[in-house]
Structure formats: C-alpha cells, structure tokens
Enzyme design. Structure first.
Site, PDB file in Angstrom:
ATOM      1  N   GLY A 219      18.204  -3.207 -38.382  1.00 37.97           N
ATOM      2  CA  GLY A 219      19.213  -3.853 -39.318  1.00 37.97           C
ATOM      3  C   GLY A 219      20.685  -3.721 -39.064  1.00 37.97           C
ATOM      4  N   ARG A 220      21.071  -2.573 -38.739  1.00 29.77           N
ATOM      5  CA  ARG A 220      22.383  -2.179 -38.544  1.00 29.77           C
ATOM      6  C   ARG A 220      23.020  -2.827 -37.250  1.00 29.77           C
ATOM      7  NH1 ARG A 220      19.413   2.328 -38.733  1.00 29.77           N
ATOM      8  NH2 ARG A 220      19.305   3.748 -36.732  1.00 29.77           N
TER       9      ARG A 220
ATOM     10  N   GLU B  10      24.001   6.305 -40.236  1.00 28.29           N
ATOM     11  CA  GLU B  10      22.395   5.992 -40.357  1.00 28.29           C
ATOM     12  C   GLU B  10      21.879   6.154 -38.861  1.00 28.29           C
ATOM     13  OE1 GLU B  10      20.380   3.085 -43.203  1.00 28.29           O
ATOM     14  OE2 GLU B  10      20.246   2.105 -41.312  1.00 28.29           O
TER      15      GLU B  10
ATOM     16  N   LYS C 120      13.762  -8.485 -43.434  1.00 29.78           N
ATOM     17  CA  LYS C 120      13.165  -8.812 -42.293  1.00 29.78           C
ATOM     18  C   LYS C 120      11.480  -8.975 -42.671  1.00 29.78           C
ATOM     19  CE  LYS C 120      13.702  -6.290 -38.594  1.00 29.78           C
ATOM     20  NZ  LYS C 120      13.752  -5.231 -37.567  1.00 29.78           N
TER      21      LYS C 120
ATOM     22  N   LYS D  67      13.735   6.121 -52.168  1.00 32.85           N
ATOM     23  CA  LYS D  67      13.028   4.854 -52.411  1.00 32.85           C
ATOM     24  C   LYS D  67      11.714   5.046 -52.945  1.00 32.85           C
ATOM     25  CE  LYS D  67      14.189   1.290 -49.681  1.00 32.85           C
ATOM     26  NZ  LYS D  67      14.553   0.391 -48.580  1.00 32.85           N
TER      27      LYS D  67
ATOM     28  N   GLU E  34      15.455  -3.998 -53.215  1.00 33.36           N
ATOM     29  CA  GLU E  34      16.815  -4.419 -53.910  1.00 33.36           C
ATOM     30  C   GLU E  34      16.996  -5.684 -53.645  1.00 33.36           C
ATOM     31  OE1 GLU E  34      17.280   0.151 -52.535  1.00 33.36           O
ATOM     32  OE2 GLU E  34      16.288  -1.964 -51.920  1.00 33.36           O
TER      33      GLU E  34
ATOM     34  N   HIS F 136      49.633   5.877 -47.857  1.00 30.07           N
ATOM     35  CA  HIS F 136      49.977   6.127 -49.204  1.00 30.07           C
ATOM     36  C   HIS F 136      49.053   6.724 -49.961  1.00 30.07           C
ATOM     37  CE1 HIS F 136      54.207   4.641 -48.827  1.00 30.07           C
ATOM     38  NE2 HIS F 136      53.675   3.756 -48.037  1.00 30.07           N
TER      39      HIS F 136
END
Length: 554
Positions: free
Chosen positions: A278-279, A364, A217, A515, A223, A395
């Site tokens: 964002g999410r 979040e 954005k 961060k 990152e 399993h």
C-alpha cells in the site's frame, strides 16, 4: 528477464556481532565529539567531495558527522549484511516479504513496456501497462468532458476515498504536482472515518459533477468502505437514482465481486497486485486521482523519474549510490549516536505533505521489533520521521533543532528554480535553506557572540553549538520526473535500512490488533442493551462514559 523464485533464508549473524558493526562502535567512540568546524577546516574540498548525483537529484552529505573512515566502515557494513544480494532479490521478484510470502515489485510499476519481469512464469509488464493504458483512456475521457455524470453534467470534482497508502500517496502527489494540474477541476481526499472528514469535504460539492474513486485492494477495508457507503448514500440521495452510482463511482481494487456488489461497473475497476504494498502504490492505479489531475503524460513522466532512481539504486556503486548513502547515514545516527528522529524539511510549498507521506513509508516499513527470522532485534530500528516546509518550520521547531538538547539529523530539500517566480521570494527561500544548514553545522561560538557586543550575561543564550548534521537534497526544479526520483530515493533508503537491521520492511502487522479490537468495541458502543464489558477497568469506564453522554440530548 526476472523470475520469482522461493527465497531461502540462511542463518544470519546477529547484527551487533558483525565485525563491521563492532568496528563502527569503536570508531564512534573516537570521533563522536569531533566537530564539523574541524572536519571542514581539515578538508577544504569536503563540501564538493562528499556529494553524489543521480536522476536529477544532487545530494550534499558533507555536513554529516563522518570521516572517510566512517563512510568506509558503513559501506563495509552494507556489504557484510548482503545489501547487493537483497537488492537483486527485490528486483528479480523473490518473495522478500517473508511473513506474507510475497514478492516486492513496486519497481515493476515504472519499468518501460519493453522490459520482462516474470511472476509465476507470467510476464507482468504487459499487465502493468495495460492498466496504465486504461487509466490514461479514462483520464482522457474525464478531463475532456467525454465522461459525464448521471444527469449529463461534466465531472468537475474528484474525491479519492482511501486510507494509508491509498490516501497519503495520492494526496502528496496531488499537492506536489498541483502546478501541473487541470485547474477547471477540483480534487479532494477523504480518509478519516470521522464523519467530519466526509461532511466538510463534500459540503460545497455538486453531486451531479462529482466522481468518487474508491481505493481499497480488498474492497473490505473498514474505514474506506464506511466512507464509500456514506458517499454512495449521499450521491443517490441527492441525484435521486440508484443508477447514479455507475457514473459517479470507480474503484481501484482486486476484488471484482465486492466492487460489483457495491454498484460499480467492473469495467471501471482498475486493478493492482499483491506484490504492490500500500505505501509503495502511489504509482499504481492508486494514483488514478493523480493522473486525472495532471494528465497521463505527466504521470508517465513521474514513472520515468521513479525508474531512473530505481536503476541508479540497482546499479550504482554503493559509495556513489544516493539511497544507500542516505540509508547508511540514518543507521549511523540512529544506532550509534542514539538519535530518535529525522526531520524532513522541504523548502518548497508544493511538498507540504511530503513529510506526512514519509511518515508512513518509513515508520510502517521499518517500525519492527523482530528480525526476518523472528528473533528480537536487540537494537533500535526505525527512527521517527517528521517535518514541515521551510520557512514555516523556522518559526516553530527550529529552535529545538538549533539549541535544544536533542540531536536531530535533518534532510533539507530545495530546488534551484521555482515554478512560481514572484519577485525575489525564491532567492529568499533558498537563502534560508542554505543558511540553516550552515548554521546547524557550524553554529556560533561564545567568542563570536562576544565580538558582536552582546552583554556577557546574555552570551550563553546566544551561543549555537552547531555540529547538527544535515543532508541537502537539491534539484533543478520540481517536475513530475523529479518527484518520482525523490520518492524512489526514500523508498530505497528505507529498504537499505531494513536490510541492515534484518527486518521485513514490507509487512505491517502492527496495524492489525487495534483494528480487530475496534470491531468488538464498536458492537459494544452501538448495543441497544447495556453490554457485558470484559476489557480492562480503564477501557470499561471509558465505554460506559461514552454511552452515557451519547444518550444525553445535544
């Protein structure tokens, strides 16, 4: 018509002091040991009665440890906490993200073009559809070979570079809708700042046929920009010309200046808005890779599925409202039974990344320790979400769910029709889904184990207590519309929970501190001189050890 207006916060009663909450606490003491065997025996129609359906999604919530009284008290709690008002405030664009003073309008990303939603007296719907139309035109060019790379070769590989919501949503959507994807193109996703992610993703790609989508954005996310610059250097080095960037990179961002500085033509920048978290952004321009994979028509069908569930959530009575019911059941187990996790178990291989997507959406959003007013909550908020596709999970961790000491509510997701009919495998898959929810609910008593002729010494090991709650979410088939409705179902369930807990489900300050510290630490790791470390003794020792081994020959 909707219009943004300032949100005024009136003093709210502490959640645990509310009469409905106190009534639920007292009610829990009377029914917490009641077994699902008894509930079904007393009410033969329970399995058909405790269900709800909307937007192509059928929810069976009968295998939950609730009575009609439980449900009534939970619905009363929703009313007392102002859920109706909060839903209206979100859909009309009030600044319900109070810590960032932003509206929360991801629902505007999927409204029809004829709707009107005003933000600062501007109708944002034409802007949304303008970006969608530009995405569609670009997708048409790439998918049909009209957009070509710097050397004239067709684009055959698309690499999405992002992190968090700019990665998890596109990855999940691509995997979920892979059946509908264009098979002469490959799609890849890079998010981890670990160089291995980039190296392995690009190892077998031809840079002349590769298009990178940089999703950030602000176009400053450390990152993402680190990986973007690595991709830029890789492309320029192998193609041999700086101008290659203009044909091999596009951006999803709001920062035209930084996008241009990177070398991307701003004509190839697809924007979204600060009222999209964002999410909650997989249906915005962040979904460009999804549209490139499945085409504009399927992407718009997914948006229609989102919108159908949005309208259901906005208008349906709470006792038939799928997101409300699921959100309230999460409150019931998290805050009264003191469960700490929710398992999401999709019985469809295409949904293998859906639990990972939900981890960010749920944790979040609701992993908060203070109320909207800044007071300590004094009760548990978001549970931990996790899961794997069935039958693989059966399993590995189902043993703990069935016979462990932890109570783990489960959401089991399945489809009546498979997209890949092979023999009787889909019947086998769905038989497992139905059998697992039955076994979790009703278990197997010592008497039933004895009746099978099991030796007495082995009986305790073969007993299943049951009384393990599940929701079963069933749809006809996994289509783009169904995926949109399914994601919106969980979005609004998260919102319901956050409203009850009186927290801000739309900020994420918890990602910031680490961060910020990492920037300082990075300088210390890369310093040519021995840095003066001022961390705690553990961190200082780790940094010194890292620097020592980094200087050692491989």
């Amino acid at each position: 018509m909707s219009r943004v207006k300032p949100t005024t916060r009136r003093a709210r009663r502490v959640l645990t002091k509310r009469p409905a909450w106190k009534a639920l606490a007292a009610h829990y003491k009377t029914i917490h040991s009641l077994h699902l065997r008894q509930l079904f025996a007393d009410d033969p129609d329970r399995g058909e009665r405790l269900t709800a359906e909307a937007a192509g999604i059928y929810l069976d919530y009968s295998k939950n440890r609730i009575t009609d009284e439980t449900l009534g008290l939970l619905l009363q709690l929703a009313e007392d906490c102002g859920l109706h008002e909060r839903i209206a405030a979100m859909f009309c664009g009030e600044e319900i993200n109070v810590t960032e003073r932003r509206a929360v309008l991801h629902t505007a990303l999927r409204v029809p073009e004829t709707k009107r939603i005003l933000v600062n007296d501007v109708n944002i719907v034409p802007e949304v559809h303008g970006v969608l139309n530009r995405m569609a035109e670009f997708s048409h060019q790439v998918r049909n070979g009209l957009w070509r790379g710097h050397t004239g070769k067709r684009i055959r590989h698309v690499v999405n570079i992002g992190i968090g919501g700019s990665d998890l949503g596109p990855v999940m959507a691509y995997e979920a809708l892979r059946h509908y994807s264009q098979r002469d193109m490959t799609f890849h996703f890079i998010s981890n700042v670990d160089g291995t992610d980039f190296a392995e993703t690009t190892r077998n790609l031809n840079p002349e046929e590769t298009l990178f989508i940089i999703c950030s954005k602000t176009f400053t996310t450390l990152e993402t920009l680190t990986n973007a610059h690595t991709a830029r250097a890789w492309s320029v080095r192998q193609i041999g010309h700086e101008q290659a960037v203009r044909k091999h990179f596009v951006a999803v961002s709001t920062n035209a200046e930084e996008v241009s500085k990177f070398g991307v033509d701003t004509a190839n920048m697809f924007e979204f808005w600060d009222w999209v978290g964002g999410r909650y952004s997989m249906d915005s321009a962040i979904g460009l890779s999804t549209m490139l994979a499945v085409g504009p028509d399927h992407f718009r069908a997914m948006l229609a599925g989102f919108h159908a569930m949005d309208e259901h959530f906005r208008t349906a009575p709470f006792d038939r409202n799928l997101p409300v019911l699921m959100g309230l059941l999460t409150i019931w187990y998290n805050n009264f039974f003191k469960t700490e996790t929710v398992a999401v178990l999709p019985y469809d291989h295409y949904l293998k990344r859906f639990p990972a997507y939900l981890q960010q959406l749920t944790m979040e959003s609701n992993g908060k320790h203070v109320t909207l007013g800044g007071a300590s909550v004094g009760y548990q908020t978001a549970p931990i979400y996790w899961g794997e596709p069935g039958t693989n999970g059966q399993h590995s961790f189902y043993q703990l769910i069935h016979q462990g000491t932890k109570l783990i509510p489960c959401d089991c997701i399945g489809f009546s029709q498979t997209l890949n009919p092979i023999g009787h495998q889909h019947d086998m898959l769905m038989a497992n889904l139905f059998a697992q929810t039955e076994a979790l609910a009703f278990g197997k008593t010592a008497e039933e184990v004895n009746a099978d002729g099991i030796p007495n010494w082995l009986v305790p090991h073969r007993v299943f207590d049951g009384n393990r709650p599940t929701n079963t979410i069933l749809a006809e088939r996994l289509t783009p519309e169904t995926l949109g409705a399914l994601v919106a179902l969980y979005e609004h369930s998260v919102f319901t929970q956050g409203t009850i807990w009186d927290i801000d489900s739309f900020d994420q300050w918890g990602v910031e501190l680490g961060k910020v510290l990492a920037k300082r630490t990075l300088a210390e790791l890369e310093s040519p001189e021995e840095p003066q470390l001022k961390h705690d003794s553990s961190t200082n020792a780790l940094i010194r050890r890292y620097r020592r081994f980094q200087k050692s020959p491989p």
